[in-house]
Design an enzyme around this catalytic site. Structure first.
Site, mmCIF file in Angstrom:
data_model
loop_
_atom_site.group_PDB
_atom_site.id
_atom_site.type_symbol
_atom_site.label_atom_id
_atom_site.label_comp_id
_atom_site.label_asym_id
_atom_site.label_seq_id
_atom_site.Cartn_x
_atom_site.Cartn_y
_atom_site.Cartn_z
ATOM 1 N N LYS A 112 39.726 31.733 35.616
ATOM 2 C CA LYS A 112 38.849 32.766 35.909
ATOM 3 C C LYS A 112 37.456 32.210 36.328
ATOM 4 O O LYS A 112 36.677 32.906 37.235
ATOM 5 C CB LYS A 112 38.571 33.534 34.514
ATOM 6 C CG LYS A 112 39.632 34.330 34.185
ATOM 7 C CD LYS A 112 39.368 35.272 32.990
ATOM 8 C CE LYS A 112 40.605 36.180 32.941
ATOM 9 N NZ LYS A 112 41.863 35.389 32.291
ATOM 10 N N ASP A 113 37.527 31.011 36.330
ATOM 11 C CA ASP A 113 35.978 30.123 36.921
ATOM 12 C C ASP A 113 36.067 30.507 38.436
ATOM 13 O O ASP A 113 35.078 30.314 39.138
ATOM 14 C CB ASP A 113 36.142 28.671 36.646
ATOM 15 C CG ASP A 113 35.652 28.608 35.127
ATOM 16 O OD1 ASP A 113 34.951 29.234 34.422
ATOM 17 O OD2 ASP A 113 36.123 27.542 34.719
#
Ligand SMILES: *Cc1c(COP(=O)(O)O)cnc(C)c1O
Length: 467
Positions: A112-113
């Site tokens: 998700k980063d």
């Protein structure tokens, strides 16, 4: 680029508006009005470029009219320079033509980063230009909260408040959130469950007067900009293997369908992709759909891969819209039916054309541990349970000899040490930049499961930055 809603009745927006809006006003999700495409020649020209440059090229058409190429390029470079691996999203070979795409080299060790680090910077850029501020409020059961906090920490135009259920997230996950001491970040431990946290956030957003007064916003998985950023690693990894002349298949551990939809988008934009293989845990609404053509909602059961414990895959609506010929009225009809009855049958022909690209496999916890154990034994690779579900799905498929398999590893094994130890007997260590996580100072406040108390808190916090 203009954006339209999957239900066809919301205003058409520009990129910066879509970035801030999240869900469309008709309940739909935003998609670009048309798909930009890259010729084989244009794709070949991207070979050898660093990750941030590939990302810039892939994203540029989507932000046209809002961000110029130089600005996007600068934001992309700043974002991905901060990742801990020089390749940003490196491939590791685990078999003759099988590869793991490691998407855990960002600050919180989960894929998700790759999107949220960019989205945080885009928020800042767009809001500063407009002279506005927002307050992001969200609930987390673990993973999303830390990625959102890392994306927003120390941003100028954004405050963020994240709720987690007190005592019900793992210590690594809690500390990844609560050790961020930036003045624009607050963590609230709620006396209740994750569902209680979500209900509190909903109560806040449903109070429209409150929501407008404090410019509340969300960073949920339906935000178009997150999908857009995720398209980049499908390009970068395929290019590294020889695209457009080599045609890989991708295996993706799937929950909300955001990540795998980014793969579909890459394919739609001209990147040759053999197929997209969806891996589910016991919460297998998607893999059942691909098997039988009917979507049936079930209760959520907890699994070893909690970030895929979902009842409904919200981003699936984007795929429906595309396969239904972009017929917003049809999407609305089917979504309404699904919400009312928990069941939705796809027209036979549509389901069959979806199956031409997507294929799904499910693994319960026992099977997930088996995959982790076997991979450790045969290749030395240590996987987290989410990534194991994806690889397991990929290995079910027999591909032609010249078609490589790329399996997305969505979290670092050290995020799920108990499951890894159970499967392999080995407890994975946190990478260097987090090795002192357990010594860092924490800050969080405990609140009751009470919407009024939350409102008082958020009003004071959002108010302080205006003073
Ligand atoms: C969020 C998440 C997923 C699921 O991704 P979707 O885009 O929701 O399908 C898979 N693995 C990990 C580790 C995650 O955090």
């Amino acid at each position: 680029m203009k954006y339209i809603s999957t239900r066809g009745r919301a205003p058409i927006l520009d990129f910066d508006e879509v970035l801030l809006a999240g869900l469309a006003r008709d309940g739909g999700l935003y998609l670009p009005e048309h798909w930009p495409t890259f010729s084989a020649e244009a794709i070949r020209n991207m070979r050898g470029m660093p990750y941030h440059e590939i990302a810039t090229r892939v994203m540029a058409p989507f932000v046209e009219g809002c961000l110029d190429f130089a600005t996007l390029s600068r934001i992309s470079e700043q974002t991905y320079d901060a990742f801990t691996h020089p390749a940003v999203a490196p491939l590791r070979q685990i078999g003759h033509s099988q590869w793991v795409l490691e998407l855990f080299h960002g600050p919180t060790l989960a894929f998700k980063d790759y999107a949220l680090q960019l989205v945080g910077r885009l928020f800042d850029h767009v809001l500063s230009k407009k002279g506005q501020r927002i307050t992001i409020v969200g609930a987390t059961s673990g993973d999303t909260g830390s990625a959102a906090i890392e994306a927003c920490r120390d941003r100028e135009a954004v405050d963020i408040v994240i709720l987690h259920p007190k005592g019900r997230v793992s210590e690594v996950q809690r500390r990844q959130m609560t050790t961020v001491l930036s003045s624009n970040v607050r963590n609230l431990a709620v006396e209740g469950t994750f569902d209680d946290c979500q209900d509190l956030v909903k109560a806040l957003f449903n109070d429209l007067e409150f929501r407008d007064r404090h410019a509340l916003s969300a960073v949920n998985s339906i935000n178009w900009a997150r999908i857009m950023a995720q398209i980049a690693y499908y390009f970068s990894s395929a290019l590294a293997l020889g695209a457009p002349d080599i045609v890989p298949a991708f295996a993706v551990p799937t929950g909300n369908f955001g990540n795998v939809f980014a793969g579909w988008a890459a394919r739609r934009m001209g990147l040759p992709i053999e197929r997209l293989i969806v891996g589910s845990n016991r919460n297998d609404i998607l893999t059942r759909f691909f098997a039988i053509g009917t979507m049936t909602a079930d209760g959520v059961v907890p699994s070893l891969s909690p970030s895929m414990d979902i009842q409904v895959s919200s981003n699936f609506e984007r795929a429906m819209f595309e396969y239904l010929g972009r017929d917003g009225a049809a999407v609305e009809r089917m979504s309404t039916e699904f919400r009312a009855t928990g069941k939705m049958a796809m027209p036979q022909g549509i389901w069959e054309s979806m199956k031409g690209v997507f294929e799904g496999y499910r693994f319960d916890d026992g099977a997930t541990l088996d995959i982790m154990r076997t991979l450790r034994h045969q290749t030395g690779e240590i996987l987290d349970p989410h990534s194991a579900v994806g690889i397991g799905a990929g290995l079910k498929v027999s591909l032609a000899k010249d078609r490589p398999l790329v399996a997305l590893a969505t979290a670092h094994p050290a995020k799920f040490p108990d499951a890894v130890e159970q499967a392999t007997g080995q407890r994975p260590a946190l990478p260097d930049h987090l090795s002192d996580l357990f010594e860092r100072k924490e800050r969080f406040e405990v609140i009751a499961n009470d919407a009024e108390q939350l409102k008082t808190y958020v009003a004071a916090f959002a108010g302080r930055s205006k003073a």
